[in-house]
Design an enzyme around this catalytic site. Structure first.
Site, PDB file in Angstrom:
ATOM      1  N   ASN A  13       0.874  -1.166   0.000  1.00 45.18           N
ATOM      2  CA  ASN A  13       0.000   0.000   0.000  1.00 45.18           C
ATOM      3  C   ASN A  13       0.912   1.217   0.000  1.00 45.18           C
ATOM      4  O   ASN A  13       1.520   1.529   1.014  1.00 45.18           O
ATOM      5  CB  ASN A  13      -0.899  -0.019   1.245  1.00 45.18           C
ATOM      6  CG  ASN A  13      -1.718   1.255   1.393  1.00 45.18           C
ATOM      7  OD1 ASN A  13      -1.770   2.080   0.475  1.00 45.18           O
ATOM      8  ND2 ASN A  13      -2.364   1.417   2.544  1.00 45.18           N
ATOM      9  N   LYS A  15       0.138   4.289  -0.236  1.00 44.86           N
ATOM     10  CA  LYS A  15      -0.454   5.493   0.381  1.00 44.86           C
ATOM     11  C   LYS A  15      -0.166   6.704  -0.517  1.00 44.86           C
ATOM     12  O   LYS A  15      -0.206   6.563  -1.739  1.00 44.86           O
ATOM     13  CB  LYS A  15       0.082   5.653   1.807  1.00 44.86           C
ATOM     14  CG  LYS A  15      -0.083   4.357   2.613  1.00 44.86           C
ATOM     15  CD  LYS A  15       0.173   4.488   4.070  1.00 44.86           C
ATOM     16  CE  LYS A  15      -0.051   3.149   4.747  1.00 44.86           C
ATOM     17  NZ  LYS A  15       0.087   3.202   6.203  1.00 44.86           N
ATOM     18  N   HIS A  99      -9.398   1.462   4.833  1.00 41.89           N
ATOM     19  CA  HIS A  99      -8.122   1.562   5.555  1.00 41.89           C
ATOM     20  C   HIS A  99      -8.318   2.490   6.749  1.00 41.89           C
ATOM     21  O   HIS A  99      -9.083   3.456   6.678  1.00 41.89           O
ATOM     22  CB  HIS A  99      -7.025   2.103   4.620  1.00 41.89           C
ATOM     23  CG  HIS A  99      -5.658   1.999   5.226  1.00 41.89           C
ATOM     24  ND1 HIS A  99      -5.201   2.912   6.148  1.00 41.89           N
ATOM     25  CD2 HIS A  99      -4.680   1.077   5.081  1.00 41.89           C
ATOM     26  CE1 HIS A  99      -3.975   2.553   6.517  1.00 41.89           C
ATOM     27  NE2 HIS A  99      -3.650   1.432   5.897  1.00 41.89           N
ATOM     28  N   GLU A 101      -6.642   4.818   7.847  1.00 35.27           N
ATOM     29  CA  GLU A 101      -6.382   6.237   7.568  1.00 35.27           C
ATOM     30  C   GLU A 101      -7.595   6.877   6.884  1.00 35.27           C
ATOM     31  O   GLU A 101      -7.890   8.054   7.110  1.00 35.27           O
ATOM     32  CB  GLU A 101      -5.109   6.368   6.712  1.00 35.27           C
ATOM     33  CG  GLU A 101      -3.863   6.081   7.544  1.00 35.27           C
ATOM     34  CD  GLU A 101      -2.711   5.457   6.766  1.00 35.27           C
ATOM     35  OE1 GLU A 101      -2.704   5.514   5.529  1.00 35.27           O
ATOM     36  OE2 GLU A 101      -1.806   4.897   7.433  1.00 35.27           O
ATOM     37  N   GLU A 171      -5.347  -4.996  10.381  1.00 40.07           N
ATOM     38  CA  GLU A 171      -4.316  -3.990  10.616  1.00 40.07           C
ATOM     39  C   GLU A 171      -4.568  -3.280  11.949  1.00 40.07           C
ATOM     40  O   GLU A 171      -5.349  -2.315  12.008  1.00 40.07           O
ATOM     41  CB  GLU A 171      -4.338  -2.941   9.493  1.00 40.07           C
ATOM     42  CG  GLU A 171      -4.037  -3.497   8.127  1.00 40.07           C
ATOM     43  CD  GLU A 171      -3.398  -2.451   7.215  1.00 40.07           C
ATOM     44  OE1 GLU A 171      -2.356  -2.750   6.647  1.00 40.07           O
ATOM     45  OE2 GLU A 171      -3.933  -1.334   7.108  1.00 40.07           O
ATOM     46  N   GLY A 177       2.697   2.021  10.781  1.00 42.42           N
ATOM     47  CA  GLY A 177       3.681   3.096  10.670  1.00 42.42           C
ATOM     48  C   GLY A 177       4.414   3.411  11.966  1.00 42.42           C
ATOM     49  O   GLY A 177       5.074   4.436  12.080  1.00 42.42           O
ATOM     50  N   SER A 217       3.541  -2.476  10.145  1.00 37.43           N
ATOM     51  CA  SER A 217       4.993  -2.598  10.332  1.00 37.43           C
ATOM     52  C   SER A 217       5.529  -3.986   9.977  1.00 37.43           C
ATOM     53  O   SER A 217       6.465  -4.474  10.608  1.00 37.43           O
ATOM     54  CB  SER A 217       5.386  -2.212  11.773  1.00 37.43           C
ATOM     55  OG  SER A 217       4.996  -0.882  12.041  1.00 37.43           O
TER      56      SER A 217
HETATM   57  P1  13P Z   1       3.192   0.110   7.612  1.00 36.77           P
HETATM   58  O1  13P Z   1       3.655  -1.180   6.987  1.00 36.77           O
HETATM   59  O2  13P Z   1       3.994   1.298   7.155  1.00 36.77           O
HETATM   60  O3  13P Z   1       3.067   0.019   9.094  1.00 36.77           O
HETATM   61  O4  13P Z   1       1.715   0.396   7.045  1.00 36.77           O
HETATM   62  C1  13P Z   1       0.780  -0.613   7.119  1.00 36.77           C
HETATM   63  C2  13P Z   1      -0.413  -0.202   6.377  1.00 36.77           C
HETATM   64  O5  13P Z   1      -1.127   0.715   6.756  1.00 36.77           O
HETATM   65  C3  13P Z   1      -0.722  -0.934   5.137  1.00 36.77           C
HETATM   66  O6  13P Z   1      -1.996  -0.639   4.684  1.00 36.77           O
END
Ligand code: 13P
Length: 257
Positions: A13, A15, A99, A101, A171, A177, A217
């Site tokens: 992803n 982003k 997601h 976010e 997740e 992150g 992560s």
């Molecule tokens: P990270 O791997 O950077 O923690 O992000 C995970 C994520 O949100 C994938 O959709």
């Protein structure tokens, strides 16, 4: 992983990262190092502006392309939004839905997630549905109830034969992150619980076909241990999917016997 019944899917992803020229550079870098064995499916979910080019650029190395969100309706006066059909016609096969976010910054709710899942399926895309608890919710001990609720809402009124082909990504918000990964046991436990929710609602046959990923992560070091859990069928990877060498290491971990 359990390759007998379901696909292992490693998905990146991106982003809000990578311009078109950076996407081209990524493709050049990953092509010579992509593992040849094809045990797992590989997907990159990219910014909408890159979808069409990415489909072409990553075709040779068998990386399918996905979008990062879609609108729930099929047309209308929604400035800035894109529909699932637009994503499909651009050549993508997947779309991330709900997601954390999007839930946090763009007010997506379990209700809109369900509408988007229907829109994605209608357009012929595979939805990658994200669910996950916050640290506060984990500490309150309501993780399993919350995840079950999110999964049930997301799949409301989706036909069993469609549920078989969807992807769910667990997740935990506290792991996204942050560099803080769920332990393999924590990831395995929640992914198993997600499969149980699907089994109760749709039966064993459907439940065992659904790919359930872990995200948060995930990296070259911890991937193998996480993927060794029987109900963790892949990963949804943020940061580590921005570096070709790191992403390839995760694909290699998924290709292990
Ligand atoms: P990270 O791997 O950077 O923690 O992000 C995970 C994520 O949100 C994938 O959709």
């Amino acid at each position: 992983m359990n390759r007998r019944y379901r696909k292992t899917i490693i998905a990146g992803n991106w982003k809000m990262n990578n311009t078109l020229s950076q996407t081209k550079a990524f493709a050049e870098e990953i092509k010579p190092i992509m593992p040849k064995g094809k045990w797992c499916n590989v997907v990159l979910c990219v910014p909408a502006t890159n979808i069409q080019a990415a489909v072409r650029l990553f075709k040779d190395c068998h990386i399918a392309i996905g979008a990062e969100t879609c609108h729930e309706l099929d047309h209308g006066a929604y400035t800035g939004e894109i529909t699932a059909a637009m994503i499909k016609e651009a050549g993508a096969k997947y779309v991330i839905i709900g997601h954390s976010e999007r839930r946090q910054y763009y007010n997506e709710t379990d209700f809109t997630v369900n509408k988007k899942v229907h829109a994605a399926i209608e357009a012929g895309l595979v939805p990658i549905i994200c669910v996950g608890e916050s640290l506060e919710q984990r500490e309150l001990g309501v993780t399993m109830e919350l995840i079950a609720y999110q999964v049930k809402c997301a799949l409301a009124n989706v036909a069993p034969e469609k549920v078989r082909h969807i992807v769910i990504a667990y997740e935990p918000l506290w792991a996204i992150g942050t560099g803080k990964t769920a332990t393999a046991e924590q990831a395995g436990e929640v992914c198993q619980a997600i499969r149980t929710v699907i089994r109760k609602q749709y039966g064993a046959h459907v439940a065992r076909s659904v790919t359930i990923q872990y995200g948060g992560s995930m990296n070259a070091k911890n991937a193998q241990e996480l993927l060794a859990q029987p109900d963790v069928d892949g990963g949804l990877i943020g940061g580590a999917a921005l570096k070709p060498a790191d992403f390839v290491k995760i694909i290699e971990a998924a290709n292990q016997e």
